[in-house]
Write an enzyme that holds these catalytic residues in place. Structure first.
Site, PDB file in Angstrom:
ATOM      1  N   LYS A   1      -1.479  16.469  -8.059  1.00  0.00           N
ATOM      2  CA  LYS A   1      -0.896  16.308  -9.396  1.00  0.00           C
ATOM      3  C   LYS A   1      -0.097  17.548  -9.814  1.00  0.00           C
ATOM      4  O   LYS A   1       0.883  17.443 -10.552  1.00  0.00           O
ATOM      5  CB  LYS A   1      -1.999  16.004 -10.411  1.00  0.00           C
TER       6      LYS A   1
ATOM      7  N   TYR B   1      -7.046  16.153  -5.348  1.00  0.00           N
ATOM      8  CA  TYR B   1      -6.353  15.417  -6.414  1.00  0.00           C
ATOM      9  C   TYR B   1      -5.549  16.385  -7.284  1.00  0.00           C
ATOM     10  O   TYR B   1      -4.386  16.143  -7.598  1.00  0.00           O
ATOM     11  CB  TYR B   1      -7.400  14.680  -7.241  1.00  0.00           C
TER      12      TYR B   1
ATOM     13  N   ILE C   1      -9.367   9.600 -19.250  1.00  0.00           N
ATOM     14  CA  ILE C   1      -9.069   8.283 -19.813  1.00  0.00           C
ATOM     15  C   ILE C   1     -10.073   7.282 -19.242  1.00  0.00           C
ATOM     16  O   ILE C   1     -10.339   7.284 -18.031  1.00  0.00           O
ATOM     17  CB  ILE C   1      -7.619   7.846 -19.445  1.00  0.00           C
TER      18      ILE C   1
ATOM     19  N   ASP D   1       0.874  -1.177   0.000  1.00  0.00           N
ATOM     20  CA  ASP D   1       0.000   0.000   0.000  1.00  0.00           C
ATOM     21  C   ASP D   1       0.912   1.229   0.000  1.00  0.00           C
ATOM     22  O   ASP D   1       1.657   1.452   0.957  1.00  0.00           O
ATOM     23  CB  ASP D   1      -0.895  -0.024   1.248  1.00  0.00           C
TER      24      ASP D   1
HETATM   25  N1  NAP Z   1      -8.243   7.823 -15.744  1.00  0.00           N
HETATM   26  C1  NAP Z   1      -8.021   9.106 -15.940  1.00  0.00           C
HETATM   27  O1  NAP Z   1      -8.863   9.844 -16.504  1.00  0.00           O
HETATM   28  C2  NAP Z   1      -6.731   9.746 -15.501  1.00  0.00           C
HETATM   29  C3  NAP Z   1      -6.445  11.044 -15.939  1.00  0.00           C
HETATM   30  C4  NAP Z   1      -5.269  11.645 -15.558  1.00  0.00           C
HETATM   31  C5  NAP Z   1      -4.370  10.967 -14.768  1.00  0.00           C
HETATM   32  N2  NAP Z   1      -4.655   9.707 -14.336  1.00  0.00           N
HETATM   33  C6  NAP Z   1      -3.640   9.054 -13.506  1.00  0.00           C
HETATM   34  O2  NAP Z   1      -3.221   7.863 -14.146  1.00  0.00           O
HETATM   35  C7  NAP Z   1      -2.793   6.927 -13.166  1.00  0.00           C
HETATM   36  C8  NAP Z   1      -3.536   5.607 -13.382  1.00  0.00           C
HETATM   37  O3  NAP Z   1      -4.923   5.854 -13.184  1.00  0.00           O
HETATM   38  P1  NAP Z   1      -6.062   4.900 -13.750  1.00  0.00           P
HETATM   39  O4  NAP Z   1      -7.027   5.744 -14.449  1.00  0.00           O
HETATM   40  O5  NAP Z   1      -5.454   3.729 -14.438  1.00  0.00           O
HETATM   41  O6  NAP Z   1      -6.725   4.483 -12.350  1.00  0.00           O
HETATM   42  P2  NAP Z   1      -7.296   3.106 -11.806  1.00  0.00           P
HETATM   43  O7  NAP Z   1      -7.847   2.272 -12.888  1.00  0.00           O
HETATM   44  O8  NAP Z   1      -8.167   3.501 -10.663  1.00  0.00           O
HETATM   45  O9  NAP Z   1      -5.971   2.392 -11.228  1.00  0.00           O
HETATM   46  C9  NAP Z   1      -5.314   2.945 -10.130  1.00  0.00           C
HETATM   47  C10 NAP Z   1      -4.091   2.109  -9.821  1.00  0.00           C
HETATM   48  O10 NAP Z   1      -3.433   2.720  -8.697  1.00  0.00           O
HETATM   49  C11 NAP Z   1      -3.207   1.722  -7.712  1.00  0.00           C
HETATM   50  N3  NAP Z   1      -3.309   2.285  -6.376  1.00  0.00           N
HETATM   51  C12 NAP Z   1      -4.245   3.173  -5.921  1.00  0.00           C
HETATM   52  N4  NAP Z   1      -4.037   3.430  -4.624  1.00  0.00           N
HETATM   53  C13 NAP Z   1      -2.949   2.688  -4.254  1.00  0.00           C
HETATM   54  C14 NAP Z   1      -2.254   2.510  -3.028  1.00  0.00           C
HETATM   55  N5  NAP Z   1      -2.626   3.158  -1.889  1.00  0.00           N
HETATM   56  N6  NAP Z   1      -1.200   1.678  -2.999  1.00  0.00           N
HETATM   57  C15 NAP Z   1      -0.833   1.006  -4.107  1.00  0.00           C
HETATM   58  N7  NAP Z   1      -1.432   1.129  -5.305  1.00  0.00           N
HETATM   59  C16 NAP Z   1      -2.496   1.961  -5.365  1.00  0.00           C
HETATM   60  C17 NAP Z   1      -4.290   0.675  -7.932  1.00  0.00           C
HETATM   61  O11 NAP Z   1      -3.815  -0.548  -7.437  1.00  0.00           O
HETATM   62  P3  NAP Z   1      -4.673  -1.532  -6.496  1.00  0.00           P
HETATM   63  O12 NAP Z   1      -4.817  -2.776  -7.257  1.00  0.00           O
HETATM   64  O13 NAP Z   1      -3.824  -1.683  -5.297  1.00  0.00           O
HETATM   65  O14 NAP Z   1      -5.989  -0.852  -6.200  1.00  0.00           O
HETATM   66  C18 NAP Z   1      -4.427   0.689  -9.458  1.00  0.00           C
HETATM   67  O15 NAP Z   1      -3.482  -0.171 -10.038  1.00  0.00           O
HETATM   68  C19 NAP Z   1      -3.063   7.556 -11.811  1.00  0.00           C
HETATM   69  O16 NAP Z   1      -1.893   8.187 -11.344  1.00  0.00           O
HETATM   70  C20 NAP Z   1      -4.106   8.608 -12.133  1.00  0.00           C
HETATM   71  O17 NAP Z   1      -4.102   9.645 -11.188  1.00  0.00           O
HETATM   72  C21 NAP Z   1      -5.806   9.070 -14.684  1.00  0.00           C
END
Ligand code: NAP
Length: 264
Positions: free
Chosen positions: A164, A160, A193, A70
């Site tokens: 960032k 958030y 995304i 974590d």
């Molecule tokens: N989706 C969007 O629109 C978007 C836009 C801009 C930036 N982002 C960024 O892109 C990155 C990936 O996001 P995503 O959209 O793929 O999100 P997601 O599908 O919610 O995946 C989040 C990932 O982060 C991990 N995570 C969250 N909290 C954690 C913790 N306390 N310890 C360890 N792992 C943790 C999760 O792992 P677990 O299996 O442990 O839950 C999961 O693998 C993030 O940094 C997010 O802020 C996303």
């Protein structure tokens, strides 16, 4: 010691080397990890639960090491880089894709949620980058994932966005000070995304709708914001991350992948 391009060229592109990836269980981090495996990389992947990481390691069992952690736990987090470097015999690259968002309108922002987002989205990626750079003996490449929310406010995303925006500053600071050691640090700055992160019902949705209907309404609203008329895909962010991993004269930059959102 200063390291030129030849030092890295000798050992191949970072994307085919020994790579630590957080957030590899799903979404953007998963797409990046899968693309790295296709390029022949050896991975140490981090997540809180084993199952999704086991399904990734099934794709290349001898090239994936799983680290359960974590990232909000500072002492557990400090074990990640030593364990990854030991399992992989060193480290050439680090991709920090883990992230968390807690949708809260300003009057409801609570300190615990603010601290959690700062810890997972800013402190952990910064400290892991510092630790990763220490073990990158022949230079290396680090990619962080920021967000257009660092530059363009949206309702219910205050904490958030702060995390960032801090991460963007972290990328520049790390890049500057790690450049003499041949370690490049960059970020992809995604827009909206289509992952589980945006499929959570947010405050302020119309009353009387089911969660699924609220999410569908949100997604439609988000689609309408995009000049390209659709949400991005994890694979499109992965493509940018892989480019930055290997872009030998690029450091300290944030590459926007947002379907035109910031331009509009
Ligand atoms: N989706 C969007 O629109 C978007 C836009 C801009 C930036 N982002 C960024 O892109 C990155 C990936 O996001 P995503 O959209 O793929 O999100 P997601 O599908 O919610 O995946 C989040 C990932 O982060 C991990 N995570 C969250 N909290 C954690 C913790 N306390 N310890 C360890 N792992 C943790 C999760 O792992 P677990 O299996 O442990 O839950 C999961 O693998 C993030 O940094 C997010 O802020 C996303």
């Amino acid at each position: 010691m200063s390291m030129g391009p030849d030092a890295l060229a000798d050992c191949g592109p970072p994307s085919a080397g020994r790579v630590l990836v957080t957030g590899a269980s799903r979404g953007i981090g998963r797409a990046i990890a899968e693309e790295l495996l296709l390029r022949g990389a050896h991975l140490a992947v981090v997540g809180r639960a084993a199952d999704p990481l086991l399904s990734l390691s099934a794709e290349a069992p001898d090239r994936v090491t799983i680290v359960i952690c974590d990232l909000s736990n500072a002492s557990a987090r400090s074990e990640i880089v030593p364990r990854a470097a030991e399992a992989l015999g060193g480290l050439d690259a680090f991709v920090s894709a883990a992230g968390v968002i807690r949708y809260q309108a300003v009057p409801y922002v609570d300190e615990d949620a603010l601290r959690e987002q700062l810890e997972v989205n800013l402190v952990a990626p910064t400290m892991l980058a510092q630790a990763a750079a220490r073990v990158m003996q022949r230079g290396g490449s680090i990619v962080q994932i920021t967000s257009t929310l660092a530059r363009r406010a949206a309702p219910s995303t205050l904490a958030y966005a702060i995390s960032k925006a801090g991460l963007e500053a972290s990328v520049r600071g790390l890049a500057l000070e790690l450049a003499p050691r041949g370690v490049r640090v960059n970020a992809v700055c995604p827009g909206v995304i289509d992952t589980s992160m945006i499929r959570t019902p947010r405050p302020g949705a119309a009353a009387g709708l089911s969660d699924a209907q609220r999410v569908e309404e949100q997604l439609e609203e988000l689609r309408r914001l995009q000049p390209l008329g659709r949400l991005g895909a994890s694979a499109e962010v992965a493509e940018a991350a892989l480019y930055l991993l290997d872009a030998s004269f690029v450091t300290g930059t944030c590459l926007t992948v947002d379907g035109g959102l910031l331009a509009g």
